[in-house]
Every structure is written in C-alpha cells, then in structure tokens.
Design a protein around this motif. Structure first.
Motif, mmCIF file in Angstrom:
data_model
loop_
_atom_site.group_PDB
_atom_site.id
_atom_site.type_symbol
_atom_site.label_atom_id
_atom_site.label_comp_id
_atom_site.label_asym_id
_atom_site.label_seq_id
_atom_site.Cartn_x
_atom_site.Cartn_y
_atom_site.Cartn_z
ATOM 1 N N PRO A 186 0.817 -1.237 0.000
ATOM 2 C CA PRO A 186 0.000 0.000 0.000
ATOM 3 C C PRO A 186 0.841 1.273 0.000
ATOM 4 N N GLY A 187 2.060 1.203 0.591
ATOM 5 C CA GLY A 187 2.901 2.394 0.616
ATOM 6 C C GLY A 187 3.279 2.866 -0.777
ATOM 7 N N ARG A 188 3.475 1.904 -1.708
ATOM 8 C CA ARG A 188 3.836 2.274 -3.070
ATOM 9 C C ARG A 188 2.722 3.084 -3.726
ATOM 10 N N TRP A 189 1.476 2.638 -3.560
ATOM 11 C CA TRP A 189 0.353 3.336 -4.174
ATOM 12 C C TRP A 189 0.093 4.679 -3.497
ATOM 13 N N VAL A 190 0.277 4.721 -2.194
ATOM 14 C CA VAL A 190 0.067 5.987 -1.490
ATOM 15 C C VAL A 190 1.104 7.018 -1.933
ATOM 16 N N SER A 191 2.372 6.593 -2.021
ATOM 17 C CA SER A 191 3.426 7.528 -2.450
ATOM 18 C C SER A 191 3.204 7.978 -3.889
ATOM 19 N N ALA A 192 2.753 7.067 -4.766
ATOM 20 C CA ALA A 192 2.474 7.444 -6.146
ATOM 21 C C ALA A 192 1.344 8.468 -6.216
ATOM 22 N N ALA A 193 0.319 8.256 -5.395
ATOM 23 C CA ALA A 193 -0.795 9.206 -5.378
ATOM 24 C C ALA A 193 -0.348 10.576 -4.884
ATOM 25 N N VAL A 194 0.508 10.596 -3.870
ATOM 26 C CA VAL A 194 1.008 11.873 -3.346
ATOM 27 C C VAL A 194 1.826 12.604 -4.410
ATOM 28 N N VAL A 195 2.676 11.861 -5.129
ATOM 29 C CA VAL A 195 3.498 12.478 -6.170
ATOM 30 C C VAL A 195 2.622 13.029 -7.291
ATOM 31 N N LEU A 196 1.591 12.276 -7.688
ATOM 32 C CA LEU A 196 0.698 12.749 -8.744
ATOM 33 C C LEU A 196 -0.050 14.006 -8.321
ATOM 34 N N VAL A 197 -0.484 14.056 -7.073
ATOM 35 C CA VAL A 197 -1.182 15.245 -6.577
ATOM 36 C C VAL A 197 -0.251 16.451 -6.580
ATOM 37 N N LEU A 198 0.991 16.259 -6.112
ATOM 38 C CA LEU A 198 1.952 17.361 -6.108
ATOM 39 C C LEU A 198 2.280 17.823 -7.530
ATOM 40 N N ALA A 199 2.400 16.867 -8.465
ATOM 41 C CA ALA A 199 2.672 17.235 -9.856
ATOM 42 C C ALA A 199 1.504 18.025 -10.446
ATOM 43 N N ALA A 200 0.278 17.586 -10.140
ATOM 44 C CA ALA A 200 -0.895 18.314 -10.633
ATOM 45 C C ALA A 200 -0.956 19.719 -10.056
ATOM 46 N N MET A 201 -0.610 19.870 -8.776
ATOM 47 C CA MET A 201 -0.588 21.199 -8.166
ATOM 48 C C MET A 201 0.462 22.094 -8.823
ATOM 49 N N ALA A 202 1.647 21.520 -9.144
ATOM 50 C CA ALA A 202 2.695 22.311 -9.788
ATOM 51 C C ALA A 202 2.264 22.770 -11.178
ATOM 52 N N VAL A 203 1.651 21.864 -11.951
ATOM 53 C CA VAL A 203 1.167 22.234 -13.279
ATOM 54 C C VAL A 203 0.090 23.309 -13.179
ATOM 55 N N ASN A 204 -0.823 23.142 -12.225
ATOM 56 C CA ASN A 204 -1.876 24.137 -12.041
ATOM 57 C C ASN A 204 -1.294 25.505 -11.669
ATOM 58 N N ALA A 205 -0.261 25.503 -10.806
ATOM 59 C CA ALA A 205 0.357 26.769 -10.410
ATOM 60 C C ALA A 205 1.044 27.447 -11.583
ATOM 61 N N LEU A 206 1.591 26.662 -12.521
ATOM 62 C CA LEU A 206 2.248 27.241 -13.688
ATOM 63 C C LEU A 206 1.246 27.771 -14.707
ATOM 64 N N VAL A 207 0.184 27.019 -14.932
ATOM 65 C CA VAL A 207 -0.749 27.364 -16.007
ATOM 66 C C VAL A 207 -1.674 28.501 -15.611
ATOM 67 N N THR A 208 -2.139 28.484 -14.384
ATOM 68 C CA THR A 208 -3.169 29.446 -13.973
ATOM 69 C C THR A 208 -2.611 30.746 -13.412
ATOM 70 N N ASN A 209 -1.298 30.824 -13.163
ATOM 71 C CA ASN A 209 -0.731 32.050 -12.617
ATOM 72 C C ASN A 209 -0.599 33.090 -13.731
ATOM 73 N N PRO A 210 -1.317 34.227 -13.646
ATOM 74 C CA PRO A 210 -1.255 35.220 -14.741
ATOM 75 C C PRO A 210 0.092 35.921 -14.836
ATOM 76 N N ALA A 211 0.927 35.838 -13.788
ATOM 77 C CA ALA A 211 2.216 36.533 -13.818
ATOM 78 C C ALA A 211 3.171 35.944 -14.853
ATOM 79 N N PHE A 212 2.944 34.692 -15.246
ATOM 80 C CA PHE A 212 3.828 34.080 -16.235
ATOM 81 C C PHE A 212 3.560 34.606 -17.644
ATOM 82 N N ARG A 213 2.365 35.134 -17.880
ATOM 83 C CA ARG A 213 2.023 35.727 -19.175
ATOM 84 C C ARG A 213 2.373 34.779 -20.321
ATOM 85 N N TRP A 214 1.684 33.653 -20.401
ATOM 86 C CA TRP A 214 1.996 32.644 -21.395
ATOM 87 C C TRP A 214 1.787 33.142 -22.824
ATOM 88 N N ASP A 215 0.890 34.138 -23.001
ATOM 89 C CA ASP A 215 0.737 34.708 -24.336
ATOM 90 C C ASP A 215 2.016 35.432 -24.773
#
Length: 323
Positions: free
Chosen positions: A16-45
């Motif tokens: 179970p530890g393997r699946w729990v750690s994988a889930a934690v990593v996926l959640v952190l990766a999703a949060m990082a992507v969300n912080a990059l995409v939705t932050n207007p300061a990066f001005r992706w345009d």
C-alpha cells in the motif's frame, strides 16, 4: 493411489505504501502544473509571442556556436593535456598539471572578466624572439573580439575538466592493449588513435556529454566579456525593454530545456554505440540473439560469423556451423 499435492496459489505481496506515495506524487505534480498554467504573472501569451522572436532565435544560434565551438577546442586541448600528463617528460607533465590546477582553481566568471580586459592588459600582441626582435605585431582589440574572447575563455576553462576525464578514460584501458600493438610495430600515435582511444570512449563519452550540457548553460556567463548576442542576454534585454522579465526568463528556460533534451538523446546513442560489447553481451540487438537469428533467439551462425565470434570452430560441441 496417492493424491497429488494441491498447487500453490501465489499472491502478490500487498504494498500500500507504493500506491500511497504514487498518489502523493501525482497530486503534487498536478498542483505544480496548475500553479504554472493558472498564474497570470507568467504571461503565457507573451511567452509564446517571443519564443519565436528573431532576436531570441539568433541568441539560440549564437549559444549553440559558443557551446559546440568551445567544446571542440576543449576536446583537442584535453587530449593533449591528458597525453602530456601520462607521458614521461617531467616538463610536459608539470605544464599540464599547472594548467589543470590553474583553470580548475579559478571561477569561470573571473576568467571571462580577464578575457574581456585582455585588450587593456595587453594592447598589442607580437610574434618574435623573447626579449628580442618582433616579426609580427597585432592590435589586441582587432584580433580578439568579444566573440573570440568568450569562445577562448570557455574552451580553455573546459579543457582543464575534460583533460581529467580523458586521462581517466585512457587509464581504464588495459596496458596490455598498447603493449600488444607496440609488439606489432605500431607507433605511439597510431596506438593512441587506433587502439587506446576507441576503447576509452566508453568511459569518456558519458561525462563529456554532461560537460557539454553544462557548457550550454555556462554560455550565459559570457556577458562578463561582454558578449551580448547569446540567449540569456537577448531575453533579458527584451524583458527589461518590455518590463516583462518573467515571461522572457521562461522563454530562455524553454529553449535551454529543448536543446538539453536533444543533447541527452544524442548522448544516449553515443553511449550505446561505444558501449557495445560491455553491456552484458548486448551489442545493439536484443540479448540472446545471434546476428541473423530468428525471432525466438535461435538460429545458426554462418561460417564467417562463427569464426569471428568464437575464433575457431574446432572441438566446440556447442557451436553449430553451416557449411
């Protein structure tokens, strides 16, 4: 009649530890992507707009020229320094040791600053007899421009590091290889080119690839010369002019990531090429298959392949040779 024992039904051990750690990593990766995409300061345009800008693309080209030009010069110097350190001449060994000690012991930024001041330190360069007549005289500012100062500064510094890598690769080759080639009448230079270096490349290529990737990013320091056409300075200048430094830093980072990825792919194929015969029997084909074998890994060697692989076909009960 005795009954047969019941077959064992193995079950995988729950982890179970393997699946729990994988889930934690996926959640952190999703949060990082969300912080990059939705932050207007990066001005992706703005990032997309300047990613293909002419000045930025020109900066990429100059960065590549500095990277590969300095690495080419550094590789030649590194081989010479490594050979000098491995030789028997005490003067050559001392000169090579001093060179490596000096350039590895001082920061690259400091060296580039001195290269930028070379025309102030030595306004004129000359060729002639020391303390005697001069045959040719040059104005330093005309000969060593900002580009050449940046290229030489990077190359001379990198040669000190590559020299130790090359020396380690040459030392990894069995001395018996050179002795056998010398017994066949080969000269030392030919032994180095044809026998020692090809075998040492297996050890030299991986760290040299890493040094090339590091050199790509070290080119951002040539502003100390100053050389103002490479990628980092080009994007910084645009960011200062448009008051949008963050999007332009992202542009530079994306270009560096793209070039680094391509260099890593090239390094992978070079390592696989020079590592043939040293990776557990794999030589570019699937392990367990002989050249010309079928999909199942079985097949018969031709006479030439058998002789080349085994050296002889006599008294070998495991070798099947076709007539």
């Amino acid at each position: 009649m005795e009954s047969l024992p019941e077959l064992l039904r193995a079950r995988p051990v729950p982890r179970p530890g393997r699946w729990v750690s994988a889930a934690v990593v996926l959640v952190l990766a999703a949060m990082a992507v969300n912080a990059l995409v939705t932050n207007p300061a990066f001005r992706w345009d703005t990032v997309w707009l300047y990613l293909r800008d002419v000045i930025v693309v020109r900066g990429v080209m100059w960065t590549l020229v500095l990277t590969f030009g300095s690495m080419a010069i550094a590789v030649v110097l590194a081989i010479l320094l490594a050979v000098m350190r491995r030789g028997d001449n005490p003067v050559m060994k001392s000169v090579a040791w001093f060179y490596i000690w000096f350039f590895r012991g001082t920061p690259i930024y400091t060296q580039l600053v001195f290269w930028g001041l070379i025309s102030v330190l030595y306004p004129r360069l000359s060729l002639g007899v020391p303390f005697g007549p001069e045959f040719f005289v040059f104005t330093t500012r005309d000969v060593i421009t900002a580009f050449w100062a940046a290229l030489l500064g990077l190359a001379l510094n990198e040669a000190a590091y590559l020299a130790e890598i090359v020396r380690a690769g040459l030392s990894s080759v069995d001395p018996g290889q050179a002795e056998a080639a010398r017994a066949l009448g080969m000269k030392d230079g030919k032994i180095l080119r044809r026998v020692v270096l090809p075998q040492a490349m297996r050890v030299i290529v991986p760290p040299t690839g890493n040094e090339t990737i590091s050199m790509l990013k070290t080119t951002s320091l040539v502003i100390a010369v100053p050389f103002t056409l490479e990628l980092t300075y080009a994007t910084s200048a645009i960011g200062s002019r448009t008051y949008q430094p963050i999007p332009l830093l992202v542009v530079a980072a994306l270009w560096y990531l793209l070039i680094t990825s391509l260099l890593m792919v090239g390094q992978h194929f070079l390592e696989r090429h020079y590592g043939r015969g040293f990776d557990g029997g794999r030589t570019g084909r699937r392990a367990g298959r002989a050249p010309g074998a079928g999909p199942g890994g079985r097949g018969r060697l031709s006479r030439q392949q058998a002789i080349g692989a085994a050296g002889t076909t006599k008294d070998d009960p495991f070798l099947e040779v076709t007539p």
